[in-house]
Scaffold this motif. Structure first.
Motif, PDB file in Angstrom:
ATOM      1  N   PHE A 101       0.834  -1.205   0.000  1.00 18.92           N
ATOM      2  CA  PHE A 101       0.000   0.000   0.000  1.00 18.92           C
ATOM      3  C   PHE A 101       0.869   1.255   0.000  1.00 18.92           C
ATOM      4  CE2 PHE A 101      -1.848   3.293   2.810  1.00 18.92           C
ATOM      5  CZ  PHE A 101      -2.922   3.685   2.030  1.00 18.92           C
ATOM      6  N   LEU A 102       1.889   1.293   0.863  1.00 10.93           N
ATOM      7  CA  LEU A 102       2.756   2.467   0.924  1.00 10.93           C
ATOM      8  C   LEU A 102       3.491   2.687  -0.392  1.00 10.93           C
ATOM      9  CD1 LEU A 102       4.397   2.398   4.481  1.00 10.93           C
ATOM     10  CD2 LEU A 102       2.518   3.824   3.663  1.00 10.93           C
ATOM     11  N   GLN A 103       3.950   1.624  -0.995  1.00 14.89           N
ATOM     12  CA  GLN A 103       4.619   1.756  -2.291  1.00 14.89           C
ATOM     13  C   GLN A 103       3.647   2.316  -3.338  1.00 14.89           C
ATOM     14  OE1 GLN A 103       6.107  -2.146  -3.196  1.00 14.89           O
ATOM     15  NE2 GLN A 103       7.637  -2.131  -1.577  1.00 14.89           N
ATOM     16  N   ALA A 104       2.428   1.814  -3.305  1.00 13.38           N
ATOM     17  CA  ALA A 104       1.441   2.229  -4.313  1.00 13.38           C
ATOM     18  C   ALA A 104       1.096   3.700  -4.200  1.00 13.38           C
ATOM     19  CB  ALA A 104       0.187   1.367  -4.194  1.00 13.38           C
ATOM     20  N   ILE A 105       0.892   4.208  -2.969  1.00 13.83           N
ATOM     21  CA  ILE A 105       0.484   5.609  -2.834  1.00 13.83           C
ATOM     22  C   ILE A 105       1.645   6.565  -3.110  1.00 13.83           C
ATOM     23  CG2 ILE A 105      -1.341   5.021  -1.211  1.00 13.83           C
ATOM     24  CD1 ILE A 105       0.421   6.231   1.024  1.00 13.83           C
ATOM     25  N   GLN A 106       2.864   6.019  -3.153  1.00 14.66           N
ATOM     26  CA  GLN A 106       4.021   6.858  -3.474  1.00 14.66           C
ATOM     27  C   GLN A 106       4.440   6.746  -4.938  1.00 14.66           C
ATOM     28  OE1 GLN A 106       6.966   7.259   0.074  1.00 14.66           O
ATOM     29  NE2 GLN A 106       6.036   5.250   0.309  1.00 14.66           N
ATOM     30  N   GLY A 107       3.598   6.091  -5.747  1.00 11.87           N
ATOM     31  CA  GLY A 107       3.821   6.083  -7.185  1.00 11.87           C
ATOM     32  C   GLY A 107       4.698   4.978  -7.712  1.00 11.87           C
ATOM     33  N   THR A 108       5.035   3.996  -6.882  1.00  7.79           N
ATOM     34  CA  THR A 108       5.819   2.868  -7.378  1.00  7.79           C
ATOM     35  C   THR A 108       5.001   2.087  -8.403  1.00  7.79           C
ATOM     36  OG1 THR A 108       6.995   2.673  -5.283  1.00  7.79           O
ATOM     37  CG2 THR A 108       6.999   0.735  -6.723  1.00  7.79           C
ATOM     38  N   PRO A 109       5.537   1.782  -9.581  1.00  9.53           N
ATOM     39  CA  PRO A 109       4.773   1.000 -10.561  1.00  9.53           C
ATOM     40  C   PRO A 109       4.352  -0.349  -9.984  1.00  9.53           C
ATOM     41  CG  PRO A 109       6.697   1.979 -11.582  1.00  9.53           C
ATOM     42  CD  PRO A 109       6.849   2.200 -10.123  1.00  9.53           C
ATOM     43  N   MET A 110       3.111  -0.718 -10.248  1.00 15.58           N
ATOM     44  CA  MET A 110       2.550  -1.955  -9.719  1.00 15.58           C
ATOM     45  C   MET A 110       2.322  -3.010 -10.798  1.00 15.58           C
ATOM     46  SD  MET A 110       2.145  -1.820  -6.401  1.00 15.58           S
ATOM     47  CE  MET A 110       3.608  -0.850  -6.061  1.00 15.58           C
ATOM     48  N   THR A 111       2.377  -2.594 -12.062  1.00 16.65           N
ATOM     49  CA  THR A 111       2.196  -3.543 -13.169  1.00 16.65           C
ATOM     50  C   THR A 111       2.753  -2.903 -14.437  1.00 16.65           C
ATOM     51  OG1 THR A 111       0.596  -4.981 -14.284  1.00 16.65           O
ATOM     52  CG2 THR A 111      -0.100  -2.735 -13.816  1.00 16.65           C
ATOM     53  N   TYR A 160      -5.292  -0.248 -23.970  1.00 23.82           N
ATOM     54  CA  TYR A 160      -6.632   0.181 -24.346  1.00 23.82           C
ATOM     55  C   TYR A 160      -7.002   1.445 -23.568  1.00 23.82           C
ATOM     56  CZ  TYR A 160     -11.720   0.102 -24.916  1.00 23.82           C
ATOM     57  OH  TYR A 160     -13.019   0.438 -25.194  1.00 23.82           O
ATOM     58  N   MET A 161      -7.420   2.489 -24.290  1.00 23.89           N
ATOM     59  CA  MET A 161      -7.822   3.750 -23.693  1.00 23.89           C
ATOM     60  C   MET A 161      -6.743   4.281 -22.741  1.00 23.89           C
ATOM     61  SD  MET A 161     -11.921   3.213 -23.042  1.00 23.89           S
ATOM     62  CE  MET A 161     -12.107   4.958 -22.636  1.00 23.89           C
ATOM     63  N   SER A 162      -5.513   4.262 -23.186  1.00 21.25           N
ATOM     64  CA  SER A 162      -4.398   4.708 -22.366  1.00 21.25           C
ATOM     65  C   SER A 162      -3.334   5.310 -23.270  1.00 21.25           C
ATOM     66  CB  SER A 162      -3.809   3.531 -21.582  1.00 21.25           C
ATOM     67  OG  SER A 162      -2.603   3.914 -20.938  1.00 21.25           O
ATOM     68  N   ASP A 163      -2.627   6.299 -22.735  1.00 21.07           N
ATOM     69  CA  ASP A 163      -1.535   6.885 -23.505  1.00 21.07           C
ATOM     70  C   ASP A 163      -0.191   6.264 -23.135  1.00 21.07           C
ATOM     71  OD1 ASP A 163      -1.205   7.891 -20.978  1.00 21.07           O
ATOM     72  OD2 ASP A 163      -1.258  10.017 -21.552  1.00 21.07           O
ATOM     73  N   ALA A 164      -0.238   5.195 -22.327  1.00 14.49           N
ATOM     74  CA  ALA A 164       0.992   4.516 -21.931  1.00 14.49           C
ATOM     75  C   ALA A 164       1.606   3.780 -23.114  1.00 14.49           C
ATOM     76  CB  ALA A 164       0.709   3.527 -20.808  1.00 14.49           C
ATOM     77  N   PRO A 208       3.499   0.651 -24.901  1.00 13.17           N
ATOM     78  CA  PRO A 208       3.386  -0.793 -24.672  1.00 13.17           C
ATOM     79  C   PRO A 208       4.393  -1.280 -23.624  1.00 13.17           C
ATOM     80  CG  PRO A 208       3.277  -0.312 -27.013  1.00 13.17           C
ATOM     81  CD  PRO A 208       3.642   0.976 -26.335  1.00 13.17           C
ATOM     82  N   HIS A 209       3.888  -2.028 -22.671  1.00 14.86           N
ATOM     83  CA  HIS A 209       4.691  -2.643 -21.611  1.00 14.86           C
ATOM     84  C   HIS A 209       5.345  -1.626 -20.671  1.00 14.86           C
ATOM     85  CE1 HIS A 209       4.032  -6.324 -23.786  1.00 14.86           C
ATOM     86  NE2 HIS A 209       4.669  -5.859 -24.860  1.00 14.86           N
ATOM     87  N   ALA A 210       4.899  -0.372 -20.722  1.00 16.60           N
ATOM     88  CA  ALA A 210       5.448   0.643 -19.821  1.00 16.60           C
ATOM     89  C   ALA A 210       4.985   0.373 -18.389  1.00 16.60           C
ATOM     90  CB  ALA A 210       5.001   2.029 -20.255  1.00 16.60           C
ATOM     91  N   PRO A 211       5.783   0.733 -17.385  1.00 14.24           N
ATOM     92  CA  PRO A 211       5.351   0.550 -15.993  1.00 14.24           C
ATOM     93  C   PRO A 211       4.149   1.438 -15.682  1.00 14.24           C
ATOM     94  CG  PRO A 211       7.394   1.819 -16.100  1.00 14.24           C
ATOM     95  CD  PRO A 211       7.137   1.308 -17.479  1.00 14.24           C
ATOM     96  N   LEU A 212       3.215   0.894 -14.909  1.00 11.95           N
ATOM     97  CA  LEU A 212       1.995   1.623 -14.561  1.00 11.95           C
ATOM     98  C   LEU A 212       1.865   1.716 -13.043  1.00 11.95           C
ATOM     99  CD1 LEU A 212      -0.607   0.024 -17.008  1.00 11.95           C
ATOM    100  CD2 LEU A 212       0.652   2.182 -17.292  1.00 11.95           C
ATOM    101  N   ARG A 213       1.478   2.901 -12.589  1.00 13.99           N
ATOM    102  CA  ARG A 213       1.237   3.111 -11.165  1.00 13.99           C
ATOM    103  C   ARG A 213      -0.271   3.158 -10.893  1.00 13.99           C
ATOM    104  NH1 ARG A 213       2.638   9.592 -10.292  1.00 13.99           N
ATOM    105  NH2 ARG A 213       0.796  10.382 -11.401  1.00 13.99           N
ATOM    106  N   ILE A 214      -0.617   3.058  -9.636  1.00 18.87           N
ATOM    107  CA  ILE A 214      -2.013   3.195  -9.226  1.00 18.87           C
ATOM    108  C   ILE A 214      -2.464   4.641  -9.444  1.00 18.87           C
ATOM    109  CG2 ILE A 214      -3.471   3.305  -7.155  1.00 18.87           C
ATOM    110  CD1 ILE A 214      -3.176   0.498  -8.224  1.00 18.87           C
ATOM    111  N   GLU A 215      -3.681   4.809  -9.894  1.00 14.44           N
ATOM    112  CA  GLU A 215      -4.288   6.132 -10.042  1.00 14.44           C
ATOM    113  C   GLU A 215      -5.626   6.162  -9.307  1.00 14.44           C
ATOM    114  OE1 GLU A 215      -2.878   8.647 -11.360  1.00 14.44           O
ATOM    115  OE2 GLU A 215      -1.308   7.827 -12.663  1.00 14.44           O
TER     116      GLU A 215
END
Length: 355
Positions: free
Chosen positions: A145-155, A162-166, A168-175
């Motif tokens: 949880f702490l990693q996620a709220i500090q912007g650490t990529p989770m996947t 789909y419907m994203s400007d990321a 391909p295969h870029a790290p994604l953080r929680i929003e």
């Protein structure tokens, strides 16, 4: 003491009478109490979280409703039981809540108190704990949880997002991300060792309504030692912010004859209690019930109340809106100013950003 708020256990019943609200009425009254408290100038509205019981269990909808309809009051929990939580979903909810509240959040989390259910978190799908109390999975989830709220990529993004400007295969953080959310996280500590660990993590400290220790010292003195150890550990770990510390107390000022009738002290309530929690000795704090001038003296003599910057008053939430606002207003008018409090006119108490 810089601020005070109310801590509600969110008890409800079956709707049979004035002091037995059903779940719907209890939730609506919680919102009304918070709105009234905001008008009085009370600093915070905090709610306990318990599962499989007729008590508050899912805080985010309630806190969001309060945050969206108040101006200054801080909203929070005391505490969310991490054993029952999906850490990434909680990170999403917490980020959204902090944005709705414009930073007026004090999110208390912990391993959790004893629950009504036997290993109830497993019914939520969270298995694998080797600790009968589930402390191992709670700590693991909290770290995620702490990693996620500090912007650490989770996947990572899909090959064709789909419907994203990321990419391909870029790290994604929680929003969504709320920049200051980390500084609004509190750990609920029931022992001195846990308080020290909280300090090393750089979090705020929410000292429990009971301590899972019994040394013979008064509850306030034991809690004050816990707070001192927390602050020492925080500094020794190299953190440079100003972490906040809260304690909770049951305080009922007697300013009317009705108060005396409702809250008059019963034998044994004016002293600390020793009990058994998780097969170990625990210390429970006393209830303060007296006329304002005597309460002021008693609370000034409570070492933990003096050491903390935030005092949470546990309230009988099932007693309704009017009585609870009367309790809060009586404390705000007749007691709190002598403890260093001023009405909240700008928002929650802010320390330096912690971490």
């Amino acid at each position: 003491m810089k601020s005070f708020g109310f801590l509600s256990f969110g008890h409800y019943g079956r709707g049979t009478g004035p002091y037995d609200p059903d779940a719907r009425r209890a939730l609506h009254e919680a919102i009304e109490i918070a709105r009234g408290a905001d008008e009085i100038g009370v600093n915070g509205a905090y709610f306990r979280v318990h599962h499989f019981a007729r008590q508050a269990a899912s805080p985010m909808p309630l806190l969001s409703a309060i945050a969206a309809t108040t101006e200054r009051i801080e909203v929070g929990t005391g505490v969310i039981d991490m054993r029952y939580e999906n850490p990434l979903y909680l990170a999403e909810e917490a980020g959204a809540l902090d944005l709705i509240a414009d930073g007026r959040v004090a999110l208390g989390v912990s391993r959790g108190a004893p629950e009504a259910a036997d290993r109830g978190w497993e019914s939520f799908g969270y298995t694998g704990s080797t600790d009968p109390r589930g402390a191992d999975i709670a700590q693991e989830k909290f770290e995620t949880f702490l990693q996620a709220i500090q912007g650490t990529p989770m996947t990572r993004a899909a090959a064709q997002p789909y419907m994203s400007d990321a990419a391909p295969h870029a790290p994604l953080r929680i929003e969504p991300q709320s920049e200051d959310l980390f500084s609004h996280i509190w750990w609920g500590a029931g022992s001195r060792d846990t308080a020290e660990r909280t300090g090393r993590m750089g979090l705020n400290l929410m000292s429990s309504t009971l301590l899972t220790e019994a040394t013979g010292a008064a509850f306030g003195d034991l809690q004050a030692e816990q707070i001192e150890r927390f602050r020492t550990a925080y500094k020794e770990a190299g953190h440079t912010g100003s972490p906040r510390v809260s304690v909770s107390r049951s305080v009922f000022p007697i300013v009317t004859e009705q108060d005396r009738h409702l809250f008059g002290m019963r034998p044994g309530e004016d002293s600390d209690q020793i009990g058994i929690i998780d097969n170990g000795r625990a210390t429970f704090g006393r209830t303060y019930t007296d006329e304002p001038d005597k309460l002021i003296e008693q609370l000034k003599a409570d070492a933990a109340v003096q050491a903390a910057d935030t005092l949470m008053l546990t309230i009988p939430s099932q007693a309704g809106v009017d009585l609870n606002l009367h309790i809060l207003e009586s404390f705000a008018r007749h007691v709190a100013p002598e403890l260093g409090w001023k009405p909240n006119t700008e928002g929650p108490v802010q320390g330096d950003r912690i971490g």
